[in-house]
Write a protein that holds these residues in place. Sequence first.
Motif, PDB file in Angstrom:
ATOM      1  N   ASN A 100       0.849  -1.175   0.000  1.00 27.95           N
ATOM      2  CA  ASN A 100       0.000   0.000   0.000  1.00 27.95           C
ATOM      3  C   ASN A 100       0.888   1.230   0.000  1.00 27.95           C
ATOM      4  N   PHE A 101       0.916   1.956  -1.113  1.00 29.58           N
ATOM      5  CA  PHE A 101       1.807   3.108  -1.245  1.00 29.58           C
ATOM      6  C   PHE A 101       1.518   4.160  -0.184  1.00 29.58           C
ATOM      7  N   ILE A 102       0.238   4.416   0.084  1.00 29.52           N
ATOM      8  CA  ILE A 102      -0.139   5.429   1.069  1.00 29.52           C
ATOM      9  C   ILE A 102       0.256   4.985   2.469  1.00 29.52           C
ATOM     10  N   ALA A 103       0.056   3.682   2.771  1.00 30.24           N
ATOM     11  CA  ALA A 103       0.459   3.165   4.083  1.00 30.24           C
ATOM     12  C   ALA A 103       1.973   3.272   4.254  1.00 30.24           C
ATOM     13  N   LEU A 104       2.707   3.014   3.170  1.00 32.26           N
ATOM     14  CA  LEU A 104       4.165   3.120   3.225  1.00 32.26           C
ATOM     15  C   LEU A 104       4.588   4.558   3.512  1.00 32.26           C
ATOM     16  N   LEU A 105       3.924   5.516   2.863  1.00 37.06           N
ATOM     17  CA  LEU A 105       4.223   6.917   3.135  1.00 37.06           C
ATOM     18  C   LEU A 105       3.911   7.269   4.586  1.00 37.06           C
ATOM     19  N   GLY A 106       2.844   6.663   5.127  1.00 37.69           N
ATOM     20  CA  GLY A 106       2.496   6.888   6.536  1.00 37.69           C
ATOM     21  C   GLY A 106       3.601   6.415   7.460  1.00 37.69           C
ATOM     22  N   LEU A 107       4.174   5.242   7.157  1.00 35.58           N
ATOM     23  CA  LEU A 107       5.268   4.702   7.965  1.00 35.58           C
ATOM     24  C   LEU A 107       6.498   5.609   7.878  1.00 35.58           C
ATOM     25  N   VAL A 108       6.794   6.085   6.667  1.00 33.52           N
ATOM     26  CA  VAL A 108       7.926   7.004   6.482  1.00 33.52           C
ATOM     27  C   VAL A 108       7.687   8.286   7.267  1.00 33.52           C
ATOM     28  N   SER A 109       6.436   8.761   7.249  1.00 36.59           N
ATOM     29  CA  SER A 109       6.080   9.977   7.981  1.00 36.59           C
ATOM     30  C   SER A 109       6.351   9.828   9.476  1.00 36.59           C
TER      31      SER A 109
END
Length: 231
Positions: free
Chosen positions: A63-72
């Motif tokens: 999940n690209f958005i979930a991955l960005l959330g983790l990076v955030s």
Amino acid sequence: MNSSSEHKPRPMVDLVVSVILPSLILMKFSGDDALGVTGGLVVALSLPLGWGIFELVKYKKFNFIALLGLVSVLLTGGIGLFELDNKWLAIKEAAVPALIGIAVFVSTFTPYPLVRALLLNSSIMDTELIKQKLEENNSTELFEKKLMTATYFVVGSFAFSATMNYLLAKWIVVSPAGTEAFNEELGEMTLYSYPVIAIPSMIIMMGIFFYLLRTIRKATGLTLEELMVKK
């Protein structure tokens, strides 16, 4: 049965684990008499980070958005733990939705537009029937134009999120990183971001989905029941 097929949205659990509990820890348990500044920050950030990793691993869905959330979350932790200037927090808060918006727009020039994947999902809608009816009614070109309009709306919603995230961070988080006050303000920002940013963004996305749904119904002549995948 594959665990990915069993996954069901749990918005209340997501809200508690990713927003409410971290905010309470940062605001109430970051003092020297509790977890301490560093301990409070680490524990608070570990909740959404751990939950995101759990969801990705258990249901085996990239999940690209979930991955960005983790990076955030990792970037927020880095800013706090390394006591960087507050401006980086505001930039980071704006950068995540901005990157998603840019990715959505850029994807329209590829064979795999993200808006089509998000809003015209084959697990929800009978995409083959929709394609067939669009061709029969000579409405494919019109639909593609409407889909592009929906893309601009989606990009606009992420631009709204980026702007609001930046303003909220600049307004609330004013204490130096590495202090108890910084943790408390970070908790307040996280708590306020849901009603101020997340809910309006969800309403905008729902509006875009219904706009696209109405467009499909007009272009194909299909009823709502006919559009949906038969379970």
